[in-house]
Write an enzyme that holds these catalytic residues in place. Structure first.
Site, mmCIF file in Angstrom:
data_model
loop_
_atom_site.group_PDB
_atom_site.id
_atom_site.type_symbol
_atom_site.label_atom_id
_atom_site.label_comp_id
_atom_site.label_asym_id
_atom_site.label_seq_id
_atom_site.Cartn_x
_atom_site.Cartn_y
_atom_site.Cartn_z
ATOM 1 N N ASP A 103 0.867 -1.179 0.000
ATOM 2 C CA ASP A 103 0.000 0.000 0.000
ATOM 3 C C ASP A 103 0.902 1.227 0.000
ATOM 4 O O ASP A 103 2.111 1.126 0.266
ATOM 5 C CB ASP A 103 -0.896 0.001 1.257
ATOM 6 C CG ASP A 103 -1.807 1.232 1.312
ATOM 7 O OD1 ASP A 103 -2.263 1.702 0.255
ATOM 8 O OD2 ASP A 103 -2.044 1.743 2.431
ATOM 9 N N SER A 104 0.310 2.389 -0.238
ATOM 10 C CA SER A 104 1.074 3.635 -0.160
ATOM 11 C C SER A 104 1.492 3.927 1.272
ATOM 12 O O SER A 104 2.209 4.892 1.522
ATOM 13 C CB SER A 104 0.208 4.784 -0.661
ATOM 14 O OG SER A 104 -0.911 4.925 0.192
ATOM 15 N N TYR A 124 -0.457 8.514 -2.431
ATOM 16 C CA TYR A 124 -0.436 8.244 -3.870
ATOM 17 C C TYR A 124 -1.572 9.008 -4.567
ATOM 18 O O TYR A 124 -1.526 9.254 -5.750
ATOM 19 C CB TYR A 124 -0.666 6.752 -4.142
ATOM 20 C CG TYR A 124 0.507 5.820 -3.959
ATOM 21 C CD1 TYR A 124 1.692 6.234 -3.341
ATOM 22 C CD2 TYR A 124 0.435 4.502 -4.424
ATOM 23 C CE1 TYR A 124 2.745 5.344 -3.186
ATOM 24 C CE2 TYR A 124 1.487 3.621 -4.282
ATOM 25 C CZ TYR A 124 2.641 4.030 -3.652
ATOM 26 O OH TYR A 124 3.684 3.144 -3.501
ATOM 27 N N GLY A 125 -2.599 9.307 -3.785
ATOM 28 C CA GLY A 125 -3.870 9.806 -4.328
ATOM 29 C C GLY A 125 -3.784 11.045 -5.192
ATOM 30 O O GLY A 125 -4.630 11.259 -6.054
ATOM 31 N N CYS A 144 -10.854 3.776 0.179
ATOM 32 C CA CYS A 144 -9.412 3.893 0.402
ATOM 33 C C CYS A 144 -9.092 2.998 1.590
ATOM 34 O O CYS A 144 -9.828 3.019 2.591
ATOM 35 C CB CYS A 144 -9.065 5.352 0.700
ATOM 36 S SG CYS A 144 -7.376 5.609 1.263
ATOM 37 N N THR A 145 -8.018 2.225 1.493
ATOM 38 C CA THR A 145 -7.748 1.243 2.553
ATOM 39 C C THR A 145 -7.300 1.883 3.864
ATOM 40 O O THR A 145 -7.264 1.223 4.902
ATOM 41 C CB THR A 145 -6.696 0.204 2.092
ATOM 42 O OG1 THR A 145 -5.521 0.895 1.655
ATOM 43 C CG2 THR A 145 -7.238 -0.639 0.957
ATOM 44 N N HIS A 146 -6.966 3.162 3.834
ATOM 45 C CA HIS A 146 -6.677 3.858 5.094
ATOM 46 C C HIS A 146 -7.971 4.126 5.886
ATOM 47 O O HIS A 146 -7.936 4.262 7.110
ATOM 48 C CB HIS A 146 -6.012 5.213 4.826
ATOM 49 C CG HIS A 146 -4.558 5.142 4.483
ATOM 50 N ND1 HIS A 146 -4.091 4.620 3.305
ATOM 51 C CD2 HIS A 146 -3.452 5.544 5.179
ATOM 52 C CE1 HIS A 146 -2.756 4.712 3.284
ATOM 53 N NE2 HIS A 146 -2.354 5.272 4.412
ATOM 54 N N CYS A 174 -4.444 -1.189 -2.046
ATOM 55 C CA CYS A 174 -4.562 0.257 -2.234
ATOM 56 C C CYS A 174 -5.494 0.494 -3.413
ATOM 57 O O CYS A 174 -5.220 0.016 -4.527
ATOM 58 C CB CYS A 174 -3.166 0.821 -2.522
ATOM 59 S SG CYS A 174 -3.128 2.574 -2.921
ATOM 60 N N ASN A 175 -6.587 1.189 -3.177
ATOM 61 C CA ASN A 175 -7.554 1.460 -4.257
ATOM 62 C C ASN A 175 -6.909 2.298 -5.357
ATOM 63 O O ASN A 175 -7.141 2.084 -6.536
ATOM 64 C CB ASN A 175 -8.765 2.218 -3.716
ATOM 65 C CG ASN A 175 -9.611 1.389 -2.784
ATOM 66 O OD1 ASN A 175 -10.635 0.852 -3.175
ATOM 67 N ND2 ASN A 175 -9.205 1.260 -1.533
ATOM 68 N N THR A 176 -6.092 3.267 -4.944
ATOM 69 C CA THR A 176 -5.470 4.176 -5.911
ATOM 70 C C THR A 176 -4.518 3.412 -6.831
ATOM 71 O O THR A 176 -4.530 3.613 -8.053
ATOM 72 C CB THR A 176 -4.699 5.292 -5.165
ATOM 73 O OG1 THR A 176 -5.547 5.820 -4.132
ATOM 74 C CG2 THR A 176 -4.287 6.396 -6.096
HETATM 75 N N1 DGL Z 1 -4.604 3.328 0.859
HETATM 76 C C1 DGL Z 1 -4.600 4.061 -0.374
HETATM 77 C C2 DGL Z 1 -5.899 3.777 -1.149
HETATM 78 O O1 DGL Z 1 -6.549 2.777 -0.859
HETATM 79 C C3 DGL Z 1 -4.308 5.485 -0.042
HETATM 80 C C4 DGL Z 1 -4.031 6.327 -1.195
HETATM 81 C C5 DGL Z 1 -3.064 7.440 -0.980
HETATM 82 O O2 DGL Z 1 -1.933 7.174 -0.622
HETATM 83 O O3 DGL Z 1 -3.452 8.562 -1.291
HETATM 84 O O4 DGL Z 1 -6.277 4.468 -2.054
#
Ligand code: DGL
Length: 258
Positions: free
Chosen positions: A9-10, A41-42, A182-184, A72-74
């Site tokens: 993930d990011s 990452y977004g 978003c996984t966060h 990570c969705n992004t």
């Molecule tokens: N956990 C990432 C997601 O699911 C976070 C994205 C980010 O880093 O902006 O999109």
């Protein structure tokens, strides 16, 4: 197969996915990479998200992973196609749970909180057009949320103020489902439950990802059938302490420069 499942993930958010995978597949060895140094990452370009996803994938391949979960969705919505075309192992991705929310909504209105990178992706538009074209989807970019979680402020007043602003248009539109894209964001659930009216349900894709991981491992005969003690390794390139606090005390998070 005893080789580990790789997860990246990011940053720390994908640990919400790791928890689901570890619960469903307790026998599996796992290696988790938190690329916190490059979070979020977004707001990055698709090209940069692909570049970072390739870097993470290559490190997990060096560590002999048999399958990779892009937690990570992004990264999924922008890079999984390239990863699948480039590497010969299976990849599991995560996308916002628009489909179940669209299927269940009574008010015909759902809210989605996600990053700019996810909401602007082709894959997200495709999914929304396919499954939610007869309902209203109130989209909201969660600007600023990931950096707060990365610095250990998931439950802070600052977070509460941000969420208040982001939830207002959704509440005004009468949503009955809030999709966490978003996984966060599962780490916001305690605060969201406190802030949202009781009839609004919160939905994320964590369990679905774990189920899909199991199904694919089975399909490729990759499940670890040996009954030995499993190993869960965690690496972060920036803030191992924040990550440890999100995991239980029995897990070490090691610093790794990548
Ligand atoms: N956990 C990432 C997601 O699911 C976070 C994205 C980010 O880093 O902006 O999109």
């Amino acid at each position: 197969m005893r080789q580990p499942i790789g997860i990246f993930d990011s940053g720390v958010g994908g640990t919400s996915i790791w928890k689901e995978i570890h619960t469903l597949l307790p026998n599996e060895n796992t290696i988790y990479l938190a690329d916190s140094k490059h979070a979020p990452y977004g707001n990055k370009s698709k090209e940069r998200i692909i570049e970072l996803s390739i870097k993470n994938t290559e490190l997990l391949l060096e560590k002999d992973c048999k399958l990779i979960v892009v937690a990570c969705n992004t990264a999924t919505t922008n890079a999984i196609k390239t990863l699948r075309e480039t590497y010969p192992i299976p990849f599991i991705g995560i996308e916002p749970a628009i489909k179940p929310a669209a299927f269940r909504t009574q008010t015909k209105t759902v809210g989605i909180l996600a990053t700019k990178g996810t909401l602007s992706s082709e894959l997200f538009h495709k999914t929304t057009n396919l499954f939610a074209n007869n309902i209203t989807v109130v989209e909201q970019i969660g600007e600023g949320i990931v950096p707060l979680i990365e610095s250990g402020k998931a439950q802070s007043d600052e977070m509460k103020s941000l969420l208040k602003i982001y939830l207002k248009p959704m509440l005004d539109a009468n949503i009955d489902y809030l999709v966490l894209g978003c996984t966060h964001y599962p780490y916001l659930i305690p605060l969201l439950v406190e802030m949202l009216p009781k009839h609004i349900k919160i939905i994320d894709s964590g369990e679905a990802v774990a189920l899909q991981t199991k199904a694919v491992l089975k399909q490729y005969n990759m499940l670890n059938l040996q009954v030995s003690k499993n190993k869960s390794q965690f690496y972060s390139n920036e803030n191992p302490k924040v990550m440890s606090s999100l995991l239980s005390d029995s897990y070490n998070v090691d610093y790794l420069d990548f």
